[in-house]
Motif scaffolding. Structure first.
Motif, PDB file in Angstrom:
ATOM      1  N   TYR A 176      43.766  14.174  24.440  1.00  0.00           N
ATOM      2  CA  TYR A 176      43.615  15.278  23.500  1.00  0.00           C
ATOM      3  C   TYR A 176      43.914  14.887  22.050  1.00  0.00           C
ATOM      4  O   TYR A 176      43.230  15.333  21.113  1.00  0.00           O
ATOM      5  N   LEU A 177      44.925  14.062  21.840  1.00  0.00           N
ATOM      6  CA  LEU A 177      45.327  13.688  20.483  1.00  0.00           C
ATOM      7  C   LEU A 177      44.634  12.434  19.961  1.00  0.00           C
ATOM      8  O   LEU A 177      44.884  12.011  18.820  1.00  0.00           O
ATOM      9  N   MET A 178      43.757  11.841  20.765  1.00  0.00           N
ATOM     10  CA  MET A 178      43.056  10.633  20.351  1.00  0.00           C
ATOM     11  C   MET A 178      41.776  10.986  19.610  1.00  0.00           C
ATOM     12  O   MET A 178      40.979  11.810  20.081  1.00  0.00           O
ATOM     13  N   PRO A 179      41.513  10.358  18.461  1.00  0.00           N
ATOM     14  CA  PRO A 179      40.315  10.688  17.680  1.00  0.00           C
ATOM     15  C   PRO A 179      39.006  10.305  18.351  1.00  0.00           C
ATOM     16  O   PRO A 179      37.950  10.867  18.016  1.00  0.00           O
ATOM     17  N   ASN A 180      39.053   9.349  19.307  1.00  0.00           N
ATOM     18  CA  ASN A 180      37.816   8.940  19.972  1.00  0.00           C
ATOM     19  C   ASN A 180      37.506   9.767  21.210  1.00  0.00           C
ATOM     20  O   ASN A 180      36.584   9.445  21.961  1.00  0.00           O
ATOM     21  N   TYR A 181      38.259  10.826  21.447  1.00  0.00           N
ATOM     22  CA  TYR A 181      37.981  11.770  22.523  1.00  0.00           C
ATOM     23  C   TYR A 181      37.458  13.080  21.923  1.00  0.00           C
ATOM     24  O   TYR A 181      37.968  13.532  20.889  1.00  0.00           O
ATOM     25  N   PRO A 182      36.492  13.719  22.575  1.00  0.00           N
ATOM     26  CA  PRO A 182      35.966  14.984  22.060  1.00  0.00           C
ATOM     27  C   PRO A 182      36.795  16.195  22.474  1.00  0.00           C
ATOM     28  O   PRO A 182      36.496  17.317  22.080  1.00  0.00           O
ATOM     29  N   THR A 183      37.848  15.974  23.243  1.00  0.00           N
ATOM     30  CA  THR A 183      38.581  17.061  23.890  1.00  0.00           C
ATOM     31  C   THR A 183      39.087  18.111  22.918  1.00  0.00           C
ATOM     32  O   THR A 183      38.986  19.315  23.173  1.00  0.00           O
TER      33      THR A 183
END
Length: 378
Positions: free
Chosen positions: A188-195
């Protein structure tokens, strides 16, 4: 195959006994394995599921960036670096000793005989409730696969001993589950995830706990009855998050983000206790225990609460311990070992509080009381 047969045969004949007093958790020091004299086991075995907070080597042979099988990890552990993301103990190591069990071996390394008869640890660093969580670390074993690994264990022993015998044994064993941290930190907090663009905080918590309910129900259907489920801790206060803070203070945004998850988990466990006959799920309030440590560090002997004992970057929090890096010398005085994980001293405190603490840290009972329950099976 022989190793699994030994596991169940021993489990069937071990009796539950009365717990011993392990003293004041506020002065707990990181022990080495074998540091506490074992008494008779309070449960036949413990099965562990989770992430790097309780992984003890399952990632060692994976093509993964999430590994801790090198110094200075394990610097205070008799066996040295084993894959534990700690200088010595994890919380489940402390719980195992409190239960009178030996330290539980990793699923990937357990080979038989005495190694596996008291349970198995399936936890994996970077693993999440969601399969996609942690892909930035490449290799990891998501919770769904951990459950399948446990099922593989049961399939091998049930064919030889019969479902009834296995079921009666498993009903008295402790299942410890600590999942969810990576679904935030490495999803969730990673920029490369769309979550984050797909769900707000409450919606994501709902998604996680919906999946979590299915996974825990699966473990119940496989024979588990006594469950200790760990909530998420004060993730906004870990060195990795502090390193991103312009003020160097805990992130209220991150701490508030995980609150819906912890609230949902408490509701989930209440529902599971009502819906699953013979089950007993308890909630281990990691956030409450960690908040107390950070609020009153001197009470527990801590002097450093805002940086890792080893690591690289601001607050030793941007990169975890590098191979053969020299860590701090006064490790008992540090709350955090590296960018993400507490020291062994903290883990021992958390484990002992979860074992014999009050309703403010374990609800509706503690692990010692859960272990003493006599679960009847049909």
């Amino acid at each position: 195959m022989k190793s699994f047969l030994v596991l169940v045969v021993v489990v069937l004949v071990v009796n539950v006994c009365v717990a011993q007093d392990y003293g004041d958790v506020t002065t707990a020091t990181p022990p080495s394995n074998g540091g506490v004299s074992r008494t008779k086991e309070l449960v036949p075995a413990m099965f562990v599921f989770g992430d790097s907070l309780i992984d003890n080597g399952n990632n060692n042979n994976l093509p993964s960036f999430a590994k801790a099988n090198y110094f200075p990890y394990g610097i205070d552990f008799n066996d040295g670096p084993t894959g534990r993301f700690s200088n010595a103990y994890t919380i489940v190591d402390a719980i195992a000793e409190s239960l009178g069990l030996p330290l539980i071996p990793a699923y990937s390394e357990a080979r038989g005989g005495d190694q596996v008869r008291y349970g198995v640890n399936y936890a994996s660093a970077a693993a999440g409730i969601l399969d996609v969580t942690g892909r930035n670390f490449v290799g990891r074993i998501p919770f769904n696969q951990q459950v399948r690994n446990f099922e593989n264990t049961l399939n091998q022993i049930t064919a030889n001993l019969g479902a009834d015998d296995v079921g009666r044994s498993l009903a008295q064993c402790l299942f410890f589950v600590g999942m969810g941290s990576n679904d935030y930190l490495n999803n969730y907090l990673m920029p490369n995830y769309p979550t984050r663009n797909q769900y707000n905080g409450q919606q994501f918590a709902n998604l996680l706990v919906q999946q979590y309910t299915t996974q825990l129900t699966r473990l119940y259907n496989l024979g588990g009855r006594k469950f200790a489920i760990a909530g998420l801790g004060m993730m906004g206060c870990i060195p990795s998050i502090l390193a991103q803070s312009p003020t160097g203070k805990c992130s209220d945004v991150v701490n508030n983000l995980i609150q819906p998850f912890n609230a949902n988990v408490k509701t989930m466990l209440s529902n599971l206790n009502s819906k699953l006959p013979g089950s007993k799920f308890i909630y281990v309030d990691i956030a409450s225990m960690f908040r107390d440590i950070l609020t009153r560090p001197a009470t527990y002997g801590f002097k450093v609460i805002d940086r890792g004992c080893c690591g690289i970057g601001r607050n030793q929090g941007q990169i975890t311990c590098l191979p053969f890096q020299t860590p701090c010398m006064n490790r008992d005085e540090y709350v955090f070992w590296d960018a993400f994980h507490p020291t062994s001293h903290v883990n021992v405190i958390l484990g002992r509080k979860a074992f014999n603490g009050g309703s403010d840290v374990a609800y509706p009972m503690n692990i010692q009381q859960l272990a003493a329950l006599d679960i009847e099976t049909n």
